[in-house]
Design a protein around this motif. Structure first.
Motif, PDB file in Angstrom:
ATOM      1  N   GLN A  98       5.476  -1.156   2.668  1.00  0.00           N
ATOM      2  CA  GLN A  98       4.970  -2.031   1.146  1.00  0.00           C
ATOM      3  C   GLN A  98       3.935  -1.212  -0.242  1.00  0.00           C
ATOM      4  OE1 GLN A  98       3.929  -2.685   4.766  1.00  0.00           O
ATOM      5  NE2 GLN A  98       6.117  -3.808   5.271  1.00  0.00           N
ATOM      6  N   GLU A 100       0.909  -0.861  -2.658  1.00  0.00           N
ATOM      7  CA  GLU A 100      -0.346  -0.777  -3.520  1.00  0.00           C
ATOM      8  C   GLU A 100      -0.396  -1.267  -4.901  1.00  0.00           C
ATOM      9  OE1 GLU A 100      -1.330  -0.106   0.456  1.00  0.00           O
ATOM     10  OE2 GLU A 100      -0.682   1.374  -0.828  1.00  0.00           O
ATOM     11  N   SER A 101       0.578  -0.835  -5.420  1.00  0.00           N
ATOM     12  CA  SER A 101       1.218  -1.165  -6.682  1.00  0.00           C
ATOM     13  C   SER A 101       2.656  -1.200  -7.005  1.00  0.00           C
ATOM     14  CB  SER A 101       0.223  -0.031  -7.677  1.00  0.00           C
ATOM     15  OG  SER A 101       0.357   1.099  -7.648  1.00  0.00           O
ATOM     16  N   SER A 132       4.856  -6.621   0.968  1.00  0.00           N
ATOM     17  CA  SER A 132       3.983  -6.247   0.630  1.00  0.00           C
ATOM     18  C   SER A 132       2.639  -6.949   0.755  1.00  0.00           C
ATOM     19  CB  SER A 132       3.742  -5.321  -0.476  1.00  0.00           C
ATOM     20  OG  SER A 132       4.588  -4.864  -0.717  1.00  0.00           O
ATOM     21  N   ARG A 137      -0.742  -7.094   2.063  1.00  0.00           N
ATOM     22  CA  ARG A 137      -1.266  -6.535   1.064  1.00  0.00           C
ATOM     23  C   ARG A 137      -1.539  -7.083  -0.562  1.00  0.00           C
ATOM     24  NH1 ARG A 137       0.191  -0.398   2.039  1.00  0.00           N
ATOM     25  NH2 ARG A 137       0.359  -0.551   4.078  1.00  0.00           N
ATOM     26  N   THR A 138      -2.149  -6.927  -1.829  1.00  0.00           N
ATOM     27  CA  THR A 138      -2.343  -7.632  -2.365  1.00  0.00           C
ATOM     28  C   THR A 138      -1.800  -7.032  -3.774  1.00  0.00           C
ATOM     29  OG1 THR A 138      -4.863  -7.377  -3.018  1.00  0.00           O
ATOM     30  CG2 THR A 138      -4.008  -9.235  -2.305  1.00  0.00           C
ATOM     31  N   PRO A 139      -0.472  -6.084  -3.994  1.00  0.00           N
ATOM     32  CA  PRO A 139      -0.325  -5.268  -4.670  1.00  0.00           C
ATOM     33  C   PRO A 139       0.155  -5.489  -6.100  1.00  0.00           C
ATOM     34  CG  PRO A 139       1.810  -6.479  -4.238  1.00  0.00           C
ATOM     35  CD  PRO A 139       0.630  -6.274  -3.210  1.00  0.00           C
ATOM     36  N   GLY A 200      -3.849   3.843  -3.765  1.00  0.00           N
ATOM     37  CA  GLY A 200      -2.505   3.858  -2.606  1.00  0.00           C
ATOM     38  C   GLY A 200      -1.369   3.933  -3.026  1.00  0.00           C
TER      39      GLY A 200
END
Length: 278
Positions: A98, A100-101, A132, A137-139, A200
Motif C-alpha cells: 500500500q 500513503e501518497s 491501501s 490507510r487514507t492515501p 510515508g
C-alpha cells in the motif's frame, strides 16, 4: 554470414516499424513523435541498404567504412536493448504494497477527456488506492499534469474528475496543474505532497515504457518514491518506447556522444596502425 544476419535483422526490425508508422499516418498522425516508428523504420532500412552496398563494393575503403557503421549502429542497438530490458522488467513488476501518497502523471487529453493511455495510469492508481484503503490507510492522491497548447483545461482537472467519479474522496485528491514535463511533474508534486503534510511510502504511477526515466528523474529531483508502471495499449507500444528511448538518450546525451566519439577515435587509430584495413 555475419552481414547476412545483420541484413535480415534490419529487415525484421524495419518492416514492423514501417507498418506501424503507416497505420499511424492513416489514423491522422502528423507530428514527428507520433510518426517516429515510420522514421525509425526508414532509418533501419537505410542502414541495411548501406551495409549491403558497402559489403558489395568490397574495397578496403568500403570495408573500413562498413566496420565503422557497424560499430556505431551496434552501440546504439546495445543501448536500446539495455533500455528495453530495463523498461520491460520495471513495467512487469507488480507493486502489491500500500501507499500513503500516490502521484499519477498526466500524458495528454483527447477532446478534454482522459486518453486511453492516461486512463490506464488512473486505473492503476485506483487499484493501489483501494488496496491501501482496505488496509486501513487514507492515501493522498496527486493528479499531476498541466494544460497543453491544444487542450482547453489542465490534465490535472480531468484526472481528478476521473478519480473522484470512481470513489476517491475529493478531499484526498490534490491537483498539480503547472507541469509541462516529467521533471516538473515530480518537482511540483513533491511540493504539493509537502503542503498537504503527506508522508510515508509514495508511489508514482505512469505507463510501463516511462518507468525507467521517471525513476531516474525522481532521484534527480530528490523525491523518495517507487515508480509503478501501467499497461500501454499494444498499438502505441512501438512509438511510445522509441520516444522514451530518444528521451533517455538526450537525458544522458554527453555520455553517449562521448562513447560514439570514442568509437570513431578507436576506428581512426585502427586505420592508422594497420589493425583495420585502410
Amino acid at each position: 554470414m555475419f552481414l547476412t544476419v545483420v541484413a535480415v535483422c534490419c529487415a525484421a526490425v524495419a518492416v514492423p516499424l514501417l507498418v506501424n508508422g503507416v497505420r499511424a499516418a492513416r489514423r491522422g498522425a502528423r507530428s514527428l513523435t507520433r510518426l517516429l516508428t515510420l522514421v525509425a523504420g526508414l532509418a533501419v532500412l537505410a542502414l541495411g541498404v548501406l551495409v549491403a552496398v558497402l559489403a558489395a563494393v568490397g574495397t578496403t575503403v568500403s570495408t573500413a567504412l562498413l566496420l565503422l557503421v557497424l560499430a556505431l549502429a551496434g552501440y546504439l542497438a546495445l543501448v536500446f536493448l539495455v533500455f528495453l530490458g530495463a523498461a520491460l522488467t520495471c513495467g512487469l513488476v507488480r507493486v502489491t504494497e500500500q501507499a500513503e501518497s500516490l502521484v499519477v502523471l498526466g500524458c495528454g487529453l483527447v477532446h478534454g477527456a482522459v486518453s486511453p493511455m492516461l486512463r490506464s495510469r488512473l486505473d492503476r492508481t485506483l487499484e493501489v488506492f483501494h488496496r491501501s484503503v482496505a488496509a486501513g490507510r487514507t492515501p493522498v492522491v496527486v493528479a499531476s499534469g498541466g494544460q497543453g497548447e491544444d487542450e482547453d483545461r489542465t490534465e490535472a482537472d480531468a484526472m481528478a474528475e476521473y478519480l473522484v467519479a470512481r470513489g476517491v474522496p475529493a478531499e484526498l485528491v490534490h491537483r498539480e496543474g503547472r507541469s509541462t514535463n516529467t521533471r516538473e511533474n515530480l518537482r511540483f508534486s513533491q511540493e504539493v505532497l509537502r503542503d498537504a503534510g503527506a508522508g510515508g511510502r509514495t508511489l508514482v504511477v505512469t505507463n510501463d515504457y516511462h518507468v525507467v526515466r521517471t525513476a531516474m528523474t525522481a532521484r534527480r529531483t530528490g523525491l523518495d518514491a517507487r515508480v509503478l508502471g501501467a499497461p500501454t495499449a499494444r498499438q502505441s507500444v512501438p512509438s511510445a518506447f522509441l520516444r522514451e528511448f530518444a528521451a533517455v538518450l538526450v537525458m544522458h546525451g554527453w555520455w553517449h556522444l562521448g562513447a560514439l566519439a570514442a568509437i570513431v577515435v578507436l576506428w581512426g587509430v585502427g586505420l592508422a596502425t594497420g589493425a583495420l584495413p585502410a
